[in-house]
Enzyme design. Structure first.
Site, PDB file in Angstrom:
ATOM      1  N   ASP A  41     -36.545 -27.673   2.085  1.00  0.00           N
ATOM      2  CA  ASP A  41     -37.613 -27.842   1.087  1.00  0.00           C
ATOM      3  C   ASP A  41     -38.761 -26.855   1.290  1.00  0.00           C
ATOM      4  O   ASP A  41     -38.748 -25.780   0.738  1.00  0.00           O
ATOM      5  CB  ASP A  41     -38.153 -29.275   1.130  1.00  0.00           C
ATOM      6  CG  ASP A  41     -37.156 -30.269   0.574  1.00  0.00           C
ATOM      7  OD1 ASP A  41     -36.323 -29.863  -0.244  1.00  0.00           O
ATOM      8  OD2 ASP A  41     -37.213 -31.443   0.964  1.00  0.00           O
ATOM      9  N   GLY A  45     -42.901 -29.017   6.650  1.00  0.00           N
ATOM     10  CA  GLY A  45     -42.339 -30.372   6.686  1.00  0.00           C
ATOM     11  C   GLY A  45     -43.252 -31.434   6.096  1.00  0.00           C
ATOM     12  O   GLY A  45     -44.131 -31.152   5.271  1.00  0.00           O
ATOM     13  N   CYS A  47     -45.585 -33.100   7.561  1.00  0.00           N
ATOM     14  CA  CYS A  47     -46.963 -32.958   8.035  1.00  0.00           C
ATOM     15  C   CYS A  47     -47.818 -32.147   7.059  1.00  0.00           C
ATOM     16  O   CYS A  47     -48.846 -32.613   6.585  1.00  0.00           O
ATOM     17  CB  CYS A  47     -46.942 -32.309   9.412  1.00  0.00           C
ATOM     18  SG  CYS A  47     -48.549 -31.840  10.017  1.00  0.00           S
ATOM     19  N   LYS A  56     -55.390 -36.100   4.967  1.00  0.00           N
ATOM     20  CA  LYS A  56     -56.729 -35.825   5.503  1.00  0.00           C
ATOM     21  C   LYS A  56     -57.606 -35.123   4.477  1.00  0.00           C
ATOM     22  O   LYS A  56     -58.825 -35.300   4.448  1.00  0.00           O
ATOM     23  CB  LYS A  56     -56.653 -35.018   6.800  1.00  0.00           C
ATOM     24  CG  LYS A  56     -56.573 -35.908   8.028  1.00  0.00           C
ATOM     25  CD  LYS A  56     -55.205 -36.500   8.285  1.00  0.00           C
ATOM     26  CE  LYS A  56     -55.059 -37.970   8.177  1.00  0.00           C
ATOM     27  NZ  LYS A  56     -53.716 -38.469   8.486  1.00  0.00           N
ATOM     28  N   ALA A 118     -28.857 -27.890   5.758  1.00  0.00           N
ATOM     29  CA  ALA A 118     -27.894 -27.681   6.842  1.00  0.00           C
ATOM     30  C   ALA A 118     -27.013 -28.911   7.029  1.00  0.00           C
ATOM     31  O   ALA A 118     -27.489 -30.055   6.955  1.00  0.00           O
ATOM     32  CB  ALA A 118     -28.638 -27.392   8.138  1.00  0.00           C
ATOM     33  N   TYR A 188     -50.763 -47.622  10.090  1.00  0.00           N
ATOM     34  CA  TYR A 188     -51.753 -46.550   9.991  1.00  0.00           C
ATOM     35  C   TYR A 188     -51.732 -45.839   8.642  1.00  0.00           C
ATOM     36  O   TYR A 188     -52.796 -45.512   8.094  1.00  0.00           O
ATOM     37  CB  TYR A 188     -51.662 -45.592  11.187  1.00  0.00           C
ATOM     38  CG  TYR A 188     -50.727 -44.403  11.052  1.00  0.00           C
ATOM     39  CD1 TYR A 188     -51.181 -43.195  10.543  1.00  0.00           C
ATOM     40  CD2 TYR A 188     -49.400 -44.473  11.456  1.00  0.00           C
ATOM     41  CE1 TYR A 188     -50.337 -42.100  10.442  1.00  0.00           C
ATOM     42  CE2 TYR A 188     -48.553 -43.391  11.363  1.00  0.00           C
ATOM     43  CZ  TYR A 188     -49.025 -42.205  10.853  1.00  0.00           C
ATOM     44  OH  TYR A 188     -48.195 -41.125  10.745  1.00  0.00           O
ATOM     45  N   GLY A 276     -43.371 -48.215   6.936  1.00  0.00           N
ATOM     46  CA  GLY A 276     -42.861 -47.436   8.068  1.00  0.00           C
ATOM     47  C   GLY A 276     -42.032 -46.270   7.606  1.00  0.00           C
ATOM     48  O   GLY A 276     -41.870 -46.041   6.397  1.00  0.00           O
ATOM     49  N   ASP A 317     -39.795 -36.587  14.835  1.00  0.00           N
ATOM     50  CA  ASP A 317     -39.544 -37.933  14.310  1.00  0.00           C
ATOM     51  C   ASP A 317     -38.099 -38.376  14.491  1.00  0.00           C
ATOM     52  O   ASP A 317     -37.838 -39.572  14.655  1.00  0.00           O
ATOM     53  CB  ASP A 317     -39.916 -38.003  12.822  1.00  0.00           C
ATOM     54  CG  ASP A 317     -41.430 -38.023  12.592  1.00  0.00           C
ATOM     55  OD1 ASP A 317     -42.181 -37.908  13.580  1.00  0.00           O
ATOM     56  OD2 ASP A 317     -41.846 -38.148  11.429  1.00  0.00           O
ATOM     57  N   HIS A 449     -76.563 -33.109  23.692  1.00  0.00           N
ATOM     58  CA  HIS A 449     -77.312 -34.167  23.003  1.00  0.00           C
ATOM     59  C   HIS A 449     -77.834 -33.639  21.673  1.00  0.00           C
ATOM     60  O   HIS A 449     -78.261 -32.486  21.605  1.00  0.00           O
ATOM     61  CB  HIS A 449     -78.484 -34.617  23.868  1.00  0.00           C
ATOM     62  CG  HIS A 449     -79.310 -35.681  23.216  1.00  0.00           C
ATOM     63  ND1 HIS A 449     -78.874 -36.984  23.091  1.00  0.00           N
ATOM     64  CD2 HIS A 449     -80.523 -35.621  22.604  1.00  0.00           C
ATOM     65  CE1 HIS A 449     -79.799 -37.687  22.448  1.00  0.00           C
ATOM     66  NE2 HIS A 449     -80.806 -36.883  22.147  1.00  0.00           N
TER      67      HIS A 449
HETATM   68  P1  FAD Z   1     -40.960 -33.303   9.444  1.00  0.00           P
HETATM   69  O1  FAD Z   1     -42.368 -32.878   9.381  1.00  0.00           O
HETATM   70  O2  FAD Z   1     -40.559 -34.478   8.646  1.00  0.00           O
HETATM   71  O3  FAD Z   1     -40.085 -32.046   9.040  1.00  0.00           O
HETATM   72  C1  FAD Z   1     -38.703 -32.138   8.913  1.00  0.00           C
HETATM   73  C2  FAD Z   1     -38.223 -30.998   8.030  1.00  0.00           C
HETATM   74  O4  FAD Z   1     -36.798 -30.952   8.094  1.00  0.00           O
HETATM   75  C3  FAD Z   1     -38.584 -31.176   6.573  1.00  0.00           C
HETATM   76  O5  FAD Z   1     -39.256 -30.024   6.093  1.00  0.00           O
HETATM   77  C4  FAD Z   1     -37.236 -31.366   5.859  1.00  0.00           C
HETATM   78  O6  FAD Z   1     -37.209 -30.816   4.562  1.00  0.00           O
HETATM   79  C5  FAD Z   1     -36.299 -30.621   6.808  1.00  0.00           C
HETATM   80  N1  FAD Z   1     -34.902 -31.065   6.732  1.00  0.00           N
HETATM   81  C6  FAD Z   1     -34.424 -32.324   6.799  1.00  0.00           C
HETATM   82  N2  FAD Z   1     -33.086 -32.336   6.735  1.00  0.00           N
HETATM   83  C7  FAD Z   1     -32.696 -31.045   6.622  1.00  0.00           C
HETATM   84  C8  FAD Z   1     -31.434 -30.396   6.518  1.00  0.00           C
HETATM   85  N3  FAD Z   1     -30.285 -31.097   6.547  1.00  0.00           N
HETATM   86  N4  FAD Z   1     -31.423 -29.054   6.403  1.00  0.00           N
HETATM   87  C9  FAD Z   1     -32.570 -28.316   6.392  1.00  0.00           C
HETATM   88  N5  FAD Z   1     -33.793 -28.879   6.495  1.00  0.00           N
HETATM   89  C10 FAD Z   1     -33.855 -30.223   6.617  1.00  0.00           C
HETATM   90  N6  FAD Z   1     -48.954 -37.377  12.201  1.00  0.00           N
HETATM   91  C11 FAD Z   1     -50.028 -37.036  12.954  1.00  0.00           C
HETATM   92  O7  FAD Z   1     -49.860 -36.622  14.105  1.00  0.00           O
HETATM   93  N7  FAD Z   1     -51.303 -37.146  12.469  1.00  0.00           N
HETATM   94  C12 FAD Z   1     -51.551 -37.599  11.218  1.00  0.00           C
HETATM   95  O8  FAD Z   1     -52.711 -37.680  10.811  1.00  0.00           O
HETATM   96  C13 FAD Z   1     -50.444 -37.953  10.404  1.00  0.00           C
HETATM   97  N8  FAD Z   1     -50.643 -38.395   9.149  1.00  0.00           N
HETATM   98  C14 FAD Z   1     -49.566 -38.688   8.359  1.00  0.00           C
HETATM   99  C15 FAD Z   1     -49.798 -39.152   7.080  1.00  0.00           C
HETATM  100  C16 FAD Z   1     -48.737 -39.462   6.268  1.00  0.00           C
HETATM  101  C17 FAD Z   1     -49.006 -39.941   4.862  1.00  0.00           C
HETATM  102  C18 FAD Z   1     -47.399 -39.296   6.739  1.00  0.00           C
HETATM  103  C19 FAD Z   1     -46.229 -39.613   5.862  1.00  0.00           C
HETATM  104  C20 FAD Z   1     -47.160 -38.855   8.020  1.00  0.00           C
HETATM  105  C21 FAD Z   1     -48.246 -38.553   8.852  1.00  0.00           C
HETATM  106  N9  FAD Z   1     -48.057 -38.122  10.165  1.00  0.00           N
HETATM  107  C22 FAD Z   1     -49.139 -37.823  10.940  1.00  0.00           C
HETATM  108  C23 FAD Z   1     -46.708 -38.032  10.757  1.00  0.00           C
HETATM  109  C24 FAD Z   1     -46.225 -36.579  10.768  1.00  0.00           C
HETATM  110  O9  FAD Z   1     -46.249 -36.059   9.471  1.00  0.00           O
HETATM  111  C25 FAD Z   1     -44.823 -36.513  11.346  1.00  0.00           C
HETATM  112  O10 FAD Z   1     -44.796 -37.161  12.600  1.00  0.00           O
HETATM  113  C26 FAD Z   1     -44.376 -35.082  11.530  1.00  0.00           C
HETATM  114  O11 FAD Z   1     -44.376 -34.388  10.310  1.00  0.00           O
HETATM  115  C27 FAD Z   1     -42.979 -35.031  12.160  1.00  0.00           C
HETATM  116  O12 FAD Z   1     -42.603 -33.707  12.312  1.00  0.00           O
HETATM  117  P2  FAD Z   1     -41.068 -33.286  12.366  1.00  0.00           P
HETATM  118  O13 FAD Z   1     -41.073 -31.813  12.589  1.00  0.00           O
HETATM  119  O14 FAD Z   1     -40.351 -34.150  13.307  1.00  0.00           O
HETATM  120  O15 FAD Z   1     -40.482 -33.625  10.928  1.00  0.00           O
END
Ligand code: FAD
Length: 473
Positions: A41, A45, A47, A56, A118, A188, A276, A317, A449
């Protein structure tokens, strides 16, 4: 190098360009590893595109609108109007700047970027389907792989339809502020967004099966957040589960049920379901790699992010709680270093977490109870924010800073903060834990301060019976 055609081979395959995957790819490329990053996409990701950053951005805007309208006692008379389309446009600009930056950084570091979905074909081969009709696919062979495919919102109890029942992704892309929003889940994400939409002018009701807001946090923290949310007009329904919804001529009718099977009906324009998130591990044919997920769908890993299959790593995640962006990035660095042959490993002791409610919540390390359970005899120090000069000048005196340390050695073990800028303040305690600092190290550090950070110093002094601005216990 990979055996075979060099144009379809890579030493390291990273799947997913979220804060886990893109950090891993950049770190690996910096280590001299031939690295290919596949994203289906958008770079950044969850985030950057639909999580941390958009939420934010909205929280900041909602704060400004609300604060301007609520500053009569400071002699400020304002009646701000929210232009949701413009706000969304500004949020999109911020997101675009950051996602574009990720792409540029990857390229500048020599990461090969492949756009497409992938799916593993064997232990050392992945097929990437390019998006769009007739775009075809390609195969890549790899020596190592890092899986960083992130998570998605859990569709429980309702399916998402993007119009009546939306996830956080939908909430962060709305063109208008709904009049009535029903939020399912006071975790959260539910609490950040319910506070935000209440400040933007929506009538918000939160339905939560458990008995508190932010149920994963200690009671005295949850209470502060709940009280403030109620002041903002958020109505809570604890001990109730969302059960059904129907469309009526005047909007949605949502039914909740409590443990005695009593039903209550609510009118709403939209349901934001935030119960969740679940790992994305079921769409890339993990079986071909020989990897099994646990009962919750997560990929089990060791303290080097290695899966049960030696040359495959999982981060962020997909690898389990806490599902946070900085945890994903840290794991990305570790996995890349391990692939590069470095003796890297994970230590979650100093892993902070923040909730951007009003006031913010941030924690790191152990609570007092956890310290006791772990065999310490903890000392605790606390500083209420209403004794902080800076908090009063911000007109945000709710909350406190609490520090937990080992009574004997005075090593800092943890901190819990509910206060304005808690997400920033927690960094000092994360550093303290990471460095093995003692209470005295923080207490003897001169803090500027008037700042909120002085409250951290005072909490530490309080733990030592040396507080100046509060009474020592
Ligand atoms: P992701 O960011 O989910 O990225 C995974 C990527 O893999 C995506 O781009 C997806 O398209 C790609 N993908 C999936 N499957 C495939 C495939 N088969 N082939 C190719 N690409 C693929 N965390 C914080 O620390 N602080 C915050 O303030 C915070 N606020 C948040 C608020 C909201 C509303 C949400 C939903 C989440 C928030 N988070 C926050 C959590 C944070 O966004 C995630 O923990 C973080 O993005 C996880 O990172 P990641 O790299 O594991 O996965």
């Amino acid at each position: 190098m990979v055996v075979g055609d060099i144009s379809t081979g890579t030493d390291l395959l990273v799947v997913g360009a979220g804060p886990g995957g893109y950090v891993a790819a950049i770190r690996a490329a910096q280590q001299g590893i031939d690295t290919t990053l596949v994203e289906k996409d958008a770079y950044g990701g969850t985030c950057l595109n639909e999580g941390c950053i958009p939420s934010k951005a909205y929280i900041t805007a909602a704060d400004r609108a609300h604060t301007a309208g609520e500053s009569e006692e400071m002699g400020i008379h304002a009646d701000p109007a929210v232009d949701m389309a413009r706000l969304k446009g500004w949020k999109d600009e911020v997101v675009g700047q950051l996602t574009g930056g990720v792409e540029k950084l990857c390229k500048a570091n020599g990461v090969n970027l492949v756009e497409g979905r992938a799916e593993f074909a064997s232990e050392n081969k992945v097929r990437v389907a390019h998006q769009g009709e007739g775009q075809g696919s390609e195969s890549l062979e790899f020596e190592h792989a890092i899986i960083a495919t992130g998570s998605r919102p859990t569709a429980v109890p309702f399916d998402f339809d993007g119009e009546h029942v939306i996830s956080s992704t939908g909430a962060l892309a709305m063109d208008e502020v709904p009049d009535r929003m029903l939020v399912v889940g006071a975790g959260y994400i539910g609490m950040e967004l319910s506070t935000t939409f209440a400040k933007l002018g929506a009538d918000v009701t939160v339905v939560e099966m458990l008995d508190s807001a932010l149920p994963a946090y200690e009671d005295d923290i949850s209470r502060v957040v709940r009280k403030r949310a109620e002041e903002l007009g958020v109505e809570f329904r604890f001990g109730e589960a969302a059960d059904a919804w129907t469309e009526t001529p005047t909007g949605l009718r949502v039914t909740t049920v409590d443990e005695d099977e009593n039903q209550t009906e609510f009118a709403a324009d939209v349901v934001l379901q935030a119960v969740g998130r679940e790992p994305v591990t079921d769409t890339m044919n993990l079986e071909a790699l020989g990897i099994e997920t646990d009962d919750n769908g997560f990929i089990p890993t060791d303290d080097q992010c290695r899966t049960a299959v030696d040359h495959v790593f999982a981060i962020g995640d997909v690898a389990g709680e806490p599902m946070l962006a900085h945890k994903a990035s840290k794991e990305g660095e570790v996995a890349a270093d391990v692939v590069a042959g470095e003796p890297a490993g994970l230590d979650y002791q100093a892993m902070p977490a923040a909730v951007f409610t009003d006031p913010e919540v941030a924690t790191v390390g152990m609570t007092a109870d956890e310290a006791t359970e772990a065999g310490f005899e903890p000392v605790v120090g606390k500083m209420p924010m209403n004794a902080s000069g800076r908090a009063l000048t911000l007109n945000e005196p709710e909350g406190f800073v609490r520090v937990v340390a080992d009574g004997e050695s005075e090593f800092v073990l943890g901190a819990q903060i509910v206060a304005p800028e808690a997400s920033e303040l927690i960094a000092e305690f994360a550093l303290a834990i990471e460095m093995g600092a003692r209470l005295e190290d923080v207490a003897s550090t001169v803090h500027t301060h008037p700042t909120l950070a002085e409250a951290s110093m005072e909490a530490v002094m309080n733990a030592r019976g040396e507080a100046i601005h509060t009474l020592n216990r």
